[in-house]
Scaffold this active site. Structure first.
Site, mmCIF file in Angstrom:
data_model
loop_
_atom_site.group_PDB
_atom_site.id
_atom_site.type_symbol
_atom_site.label_atom_id
_atom_site.label_comp_id
_atom_site.label_asym_id
_atom_site.label_seq_id
_atom_site.Cartn_x
_atom_site.Cartn_y
_atom_site.Cartn_z
ATOM 1 N N SER A 14 43.708 41.872 37.732
ATOM 2 C CA SER A 14 43.501 41.282 39.045
ATOM 3 C C SER A 14 44.707 40.489 39.557
ATOM 4 O O SER A 14 44.753 40.116 40.737
ATOM 5 C CB SER A 14 42.277 40.360 39.005
ATOM 6 O OG SER A 14 42.451 39.302 38.080
ATOM 7 N N LYS B 148 48.670 32.300 41.096
ATOM 8 C CA LYS B 148 47.555 33.151 41.500
ATOM 9 C C LYS B 148 46.509 32.332 42.255
ATOM 10 O O LYS B 148 46.200 31.202 41.870
ATOM 11 C CB LYS B 148 46.935 33.797 40.259
ATOM 12 C CG LYS B 148 45.836 34.812 40.541
ATOM 13 C CD LYS B 148 45.365 35.439 39.232
ATOM 14 C CE LYS B 148 44.276 36.479 39.462
ATOM 15 N NZ LYS B 148 43.861 37.114 38.193
ATOM 16 N N SER C 77 43.911 41.295 33.047
ATOM 17 C CA SER C 77 44.363 41.054 34.422
ATOM 18 C C SER C 77 45.790 40.538 34.560
ATOM 19 O O SER C 77 46.311 40.471 35.670
ATOM 20 C CB SER C 77 43.414 40.066 35.116
ATOM 21 O OG SER C 77 42.176 40.679 35.376
#
Length: 443
Positions: free
Chosen positions: A161, A87, A185
């Site tokens: 996210s 990420k 997330s």
């Protein structure tokens, strides 16, 4: 070389274990494995859009070094030669980090702690994945870079996210991916993209070198296609092997929150799932959430207060670089008083004790990862929808407890996820429970 593809053929390798066995059996090299994933990423650049940057030459160099270690009999760990997606909130030496925002432009001088641990184990970094801006949103939508797409369920938001990490795993672009989880997330996009998402206990995976969202709540985690893969990887990168506490009582508790409305289709699907587990020997009963503890109010207070202070300079000096949704949340955080913040922390301490006592007799507490049907892209940005996306996943961040989202049975509704969570520190036991649940539901 054995064929690598996204084919539903069960013999096609796609899990970490299958890839590891293929490497061990010399069915393909680490270089060939990385080349496969790079081709898959290239083929989905305009459709899935999972990656921000692809580290093509670096990944191939890492793979060549892994192949050399294998030839010399000097493998670093069971995941030596396995590709990972990361990420775009986790620092990678010499690489640019944007955290999904025009307001962030950082070239990391050093690796984040977790990346150092991954390199020490021989894991290969394919590239960085898209995300909701500043990891401060649950939809995964991002106006600045277009965001990632949900590869399994077109028209449904990917969730945030860690949207790109979930999409990468779901589309077969990486066998496993790093995500971060401050209020759901990892688990929210796992549920919406139909993969497995695990958030371990607070502090088990180091967050040094990770761009913060709200430090009191920030966790790292993984997205994968199987629980077994999570167990393999966690036993390597957690620093020390996770200890199993011997708990195997096949006892689950449906976690009931009287303040929460669950979509009837999801409630029915979860009930059918728990009935199926009961038929396979699981004892299932219900427990009720602590009375007088407003999860959303307390978590929003802590999350918004800390996120504002992390990003205060960005908000004050260049607010035009921030997306509307994120800017509005940061502005709300600016109005939360220190007194209310400290009061919320005290409420968490009380609830943590109550939750530990509640969960103690069970292998896991269980509920739906998301209590609503998967929102469309059009609906995903609505504040009331965003709030519901996180309703079942924020508690575990508040109390630092391990939690995992498993894909629900395909059909109606689609997509949906089953969340299992436990007491802080029982990560190995929770993963073992999740593996058994998965096997029993597949039987």
């Amino acid at each position: 070389m054995k064929t690598l593809s996204n084919s539903p053929d069960p013999s096609a390798p796609h899990t970490v274990r299958e890839l590891r066995d293929g490497l061990a059996g010399r069915q393909y090299s680490a270089v060939e494995l990385v080349e496969h994933y790079l081709r898959e990423i290239d083929a989905t650049t305009d459709t899935v859009r999972a990656f921000v940057e692809v580290f093509r030459s670096d990944a191939l160099r890492q793979a060549a070094a892994s192949d050399e270690r294998r030839r010399a009999g000097r493998l670093l760990s069971p995941i030596d030669g396995i590709p990972f997606a990361v990420k775009d909130i986790i620092g990678i030496r010499g690489q640019r980090m944007s955290a999904g925002s025009r307001a962030v432009d950082i070239v990391s001088a050093s690796d984040a702690q977790i990346i150092s641990q991954l390199r020490a184990a021989g894991g290969i970094i394919l590239g960085t994945t898209r995300m909701h801006e500043l990891a401060f949103g649950a939809s995964g939508l991002n106006d600045f870079d277009g965001g990632a797409r949900n590869p399994h369920f077109p028209g449904i938001i990917p969730g945030g996210s860690s949207s790109g990490s979930a999409a990468a795993v779901a589309a077969g672009l990486s066998p496993i991916a790093f995500g971060s989880d401050t209020g759901g997330s990892v688990r929210t996009p796992a549920s919406l993209c139909g993969v497995v998402g695990f958030k371990p206990s607070y502090g088990l995976l180091p967050t040094g070198g990770v761009h913060p969202t709200a430090p009191t709540l920030d966790h790292l985690g993984f997205l994968a296609t199987s629980v077994e893969d999570l167990r393999i990887v966690m036993n390597v990168v957690a620093g020390t092997p996770l200890e199993q506490d011997g708990r195997a009582g096949r006892r689950l508790a449906l976690f009931y929150d009287p303040d929460l409305t669950v979509d009837p289709a999801i409630a029915t699907a979860l009930g059918v799932t728990l009935d199926a587990l009961s038929d396979r020997g699981w004892h299932v009963e219900s427990v009720t959430a602590p009375i007088g503890f407003d999860v959303m109010d307390v978590s929003t207070t802590i999350l918004f207060y800390e996120a504002y202070r992390v990003n205060r300079e960005r908000l004050e000096t260049a607010p035009e670089l921030l997306g509307t949704d994120v800017r509005e949340r940061l502005e709300r955080g600016a109005h939360i008083t220190r007194e209310r913040y400290e009061q919320a922390l005290g409420e968490v301490e009380r609830a943590s004790k109550e939750m530990s006592a509640l969960a103690e007799p069970f292998d896991a507490l269980v509920n739906a990862t998301i209590p609503i049907l998967g929102p469309t892209v059009e609906d995903g940005a609505r504040p009331e929808v965003t709030s519901m996306l996180m309703r079942n996943t924020r508690l575990q961040n508040l109390i630092g407890a391990p939690a995992i989202s498993l894909p629900g049975a395909q059909g109606d509704p689609t997509p949906w996820g089953i969340q299992l969570f436990s007491i802080r520190g029982r990560d190995a036991a929770l993963l073992a429970c999740a593996a058994t649940v998965t096997a029993d539901l597949a039987a």
